[in-house]
Motif scaffolding. Sequence first.
Motif, PDB file in Angstrom:
ATOM      1  N   PRO A   1     116.612  74.950  93.688  1.00 43.46           N
ATOM      2  CA  PRO A   1     115.894  75.529  92.540  1.00 43.46           C
ATOM      3  C   PRO A   1     116.820  76.150  91.508  1.00 43.46           C
ATOM      4  N   LEU A   2     117.873  76.823  91.963  1.00 40.30           N
ATOM      5  CA  LEU A   2     118.782  77.476  91.025  1.00 40.30           C
ATOM      6  C   LEU A   2     119.618  76.468  90.247  1.00 40.30           C
ATOM      7  N   ILE A   3     120.041  75.396  90.932  1.00 43.14           N
ATOM      8  CA  ILE A   3     120.834  74.377  90.239  1.00 43.14           C
ATOM      9  C   ILE A   3     119.990  73.681  89.178  1.00 43.14           C
ATOM     10  N   THR A   4     118.774  73.296  89.538  1.00 43.50           N
ATOM     11  CA  THR A   4     117.891  72.623  88.581  1.00 43.50           C
ATOM     12  C   THR A   4     117.604  73.512  87.381  1.00 43.50           C
ATOM     13  N   ALA A   5     117.211  74.761  87.651  1.00 47.37           N
ATOM     14  CA  ALA A   5     116.896  75.682  86.556  1.00 47.37           C
ATOM     15  C   ALA A   5     118.118  75.919  85.675  1.00 47.37           C
ATOM     16  N   GLY A   6     119.277  76.077  86.298  1.00 48.86           N
ATOM     17  CA  GLY A   6     120.485  76.345  85.531  1.00 48.86           C
ATOM     18  C   GLY A   6     120.845  75.225  84.575  1.00 48.86           C
ATOM     19  N   MET A   7     120.746  73.969  85.044  1.00 55.41           N
ATOM     20  CA  MET A   7     121.079  72.843  84.176  1.00 55.41           C
ATOM     21  C   MET A   7     120.107  72.744  83.003  1.00 55.41           C
ATOM     22  N   LEU A   8     118.829  72.982  83.258  1.00 57.12           N
ATOM     23  CA  LEU A   8     117.840  72.891  82.179  1.00 57.12           C
ATOM     24  C   LEU A   8     118.003  74.041  81.185  1.00 57.12           C
TER      25      LEU A   8
ATOM     26  N   GLY B   1     122.603  80.006  82.414  1.00 59.62           N
ATOM     27  CA  GLY B   1     122.451  78.725  83.096  1.00 59.62           C
ATOM     28  C   GLY B   1     123.654  78.390  83.952  1.00 59.62           C
ATOM     29  N   THR B   2     124.849  78.654  83.437  1.00 62.89           N
ATOM     30  CA  THR B   2     126.062  78.369  84.198  1.00 62.89           C
ATOM     31  C   THR B   2     126.180  79.293  85.403  1.00 62.89           C
ATOM     32  N   ALA B   3     125.760  80.552  85.258  1.00 69.65           N
ATOM     33  CA  ALA B   3     125.788  81.484  86.389  1.00 69.65           C
ATOM     34  C   ALA B   3     124.874  81.010  87.519  1.00 69.65           C
ATOM     35  N   LEU B   4     123.742  80.428  87.175  1.00 69.01           N
ATOM     36  CA  LEU B   4     122.828  79.901  88.191  1.00 69.01           C
ATOM     37  C   LEU B   4     123.443  78.714  88.930  1.00 69.01           C
ATOM     38  N   VAL B   5     124.227  77.929  88.211  1.00 72.98           N
ATOM     39  CA  VAL B   5     124.717  76.663  88.746  1.00 72.98           C
ATOM     40  C   VAL B   5     126.047  76.792  89.487  1.00 72.98           C
ATOM     41  N   TYR B   6     126.994  77.513  88.920  1.00 70.09           N
ATOM     42  CA  TYR B   6     128.394  77.409  89.336  1.00 70.09           C
ATOM     43  C   TYR B   6     128.635  77.761  90.808  1.00 70.09           C
ATOM     44  N   PRO B   7     128.292  78.972  91.259  1.00 75.03           N
ATOM     45  CA  PRO B   7     128.551  79.282  92.675  1.00 75.03           C
ATOM     46  C   PRO B   7     127.608  78.541  93.607  1.00 75.03           C
ATOM     47  N   THR B   8     126.411  78.226  93.109  1.00 69.24           N
ATOM     48  CA  THR B   8     125.411  77.583  93.951  1.00 69.24           C
ATOM     49  C   THR B   8     125.819  76.164  94.312  1.00 69.24           C
ATOM     50  N   LEU B   9     126.439  75.462  93.364  1.00 70.53           N
ATOM     51  CA  LEU B   9     126.881  74.096  93.640  1.00 70.53           C
ATOM     52  C   LEU B   9     127.936  74.068  94.743  1.00 70.53           C
ATOM     53  N   ILE B  10     128.923  74.957  94.674  1.00 71.63           N
ATOM     54  CA  ILE B  10     129.960  74.957  95.701  1.00 71.63           C
ATOM     55  C   ILE B  10     129.370  75.357  97.050  1.00 71.63           C
ATOM     56  N   ALA B  11     128.419  76.308  97.050  1.00 71.40           N
ATOM     57  CA  ALA B  11     127.759  76.692  98.293  1.00 71.40           C
ATOM     58  C   ALA B  11     126.994  75.518  98.880  1.00 71.40           C
ATOM     59  N   ALA B  12     126.313  74.742  98.014  1.00 72.44           N
ATOM     60  CA  ALA B  12     125.557  73.579  98.493  1.00 72.44           C
ATOM     61  C   ALA B  12     126.486  72.524  99.087  1.00 72.44           C
ATOM     62  N   VAL B  13     127.620  72.311  98.458  1.00 76.95           N
ATOM     63  CA  VAL B  13     128.606  71.359  98.991  1.00 76.95           C
ATOM     64  C   VAL B  13     129.113  71.840 100.351  1.00 76.95           C
TER      65      VAL B  13
END
Length: 483
Positions: free
Chosen positions: A265-272, A301-313
């Motif tokens: 949810p955070l990655i999707t929201a952040g990109m949009l 948006g970048t704050a929502l995405v950046y750490p979350t992507l690495i955590a997901a990986v």
Amino acid sequence: MSEPVRLGLRANAHQFALLVGLNALVGGMVGLERSVLPLVGKQDFGLRSSSAILAFVVAFGAAKALSNLAAGDLAERIGRKRLLVIGWLVALPVPLLIGLAPTWWYIVAANLLLGVSQGFTWSMTVVMKIDLAGSRRRGLALGLNEAAGLLATVGLLVSFFAVRDTGAHVAHEQLAHGDSTGRRKGLRETFAQASWRDPVLRACSQAGLVNNLNDALAWGLAPLYLAAHGASVQEIAIVAAAYPLVWGAGQLATGWLSDHTGRKPLITAGMLIQAGALGLLVAGGGAFAASLVAALLLGLGTALVYPTLIAAVSDATQPRERARTVGVYRFWRDFGFVAGALIAGFAADATSPKAAIATVAALTAASGFIVAATRWHSLPVVLVAFLVATAAQQQGKEVVVWATKDAVRLGLTGGLQGVVCKGCPPLEQLWEQFTDAGGELWLCPICLTARDLGDAETVTNTKVAGATPMWEWAGSDATIFSY
């Protein structure tokens, strides 16, 4: 006598704090360039082409992307700490090259070195903090990591004398995942897995690339766009500072939040949100107020995405494969600098900066929709199935969960991590309870083959079994629930 290895932020607070401090130094070296270099290229060196000005972003992104890719493999060969020190050594000439540059291409060369340095240093501080934190506070750890991001000499000294390697923490965490002595994937296999084979890793890699694609635009083209519309140097500096300020501060909350809401949810929201911010930048026509709001939204948006992507990986990866997989992800993410600078530069020269920004906004929105369409195994039904299974075990019943279709991914490395719903216990906790009571997860072989997962590594208490053995086990008096 060495201290016992423990995972968690509190247990490793001293080393974790050192690594966060190092991230502040790493980030500071790039932060110094964000608001000044594009204007320096145009005003001091007389460059007229946007593509030529953005060449320093291309150099930085290409060097960093390739260094990220190499860093994961090198970390397994020479150790995380040694690679961290090497990264700081590479950065030592950068301030002199930029400060004394007689031509613009000295600055481009300095950014090549800075990209290599960042690829090694930031990759290692990221991976080492993941190693220390364990899985339960991974998002928070990465939020702290990315929020921290002045001097290469300080970083070198701290890395050499104070930081300890985290290889023992990797081995300790791997024991909890089982198969601690199994075969390690090579770089080629890991690259394929993270780039296209695994749907979650594929979604993360493309989102990371597009995130840094629009970051390259914000870094290199946005100051020129504002200047062309009459913004003063002070106004450009305010807009340029607002974006990373919100980005950095916001990650203190968003990393923690992803541990509780799930990553998708955070990655999707952040990109949009990023796409909307770039759209506002275009619609505002370079006006200061609209540009400032756009910068604040882009930072959010970048704050929502950046750490979350690495955590997901990291969620989707075995601890022993983490360095290489994170390296591949970071390769794609930082290749976004190259793609973004090239798209923004050529589009701005061929049409206009406004058209270039609109193009990147559309690509960012498309990336968010790709993440939204990717199956993340976060549906509450998965948790309900294991809640019912563990409840049956408490009644003394023998339980097997037979997974079909996309649910077979639950039995693969990383498939159990990051699966959450509001008010539900984490799936990893339920899995531990389920397996401790003797439960097994059976995977449909046809479903695995149909998804090209026949050779994928499975977790403990998992086996591949079709419908016939399932019915043989169930007999005629078993109670069956289907979800």
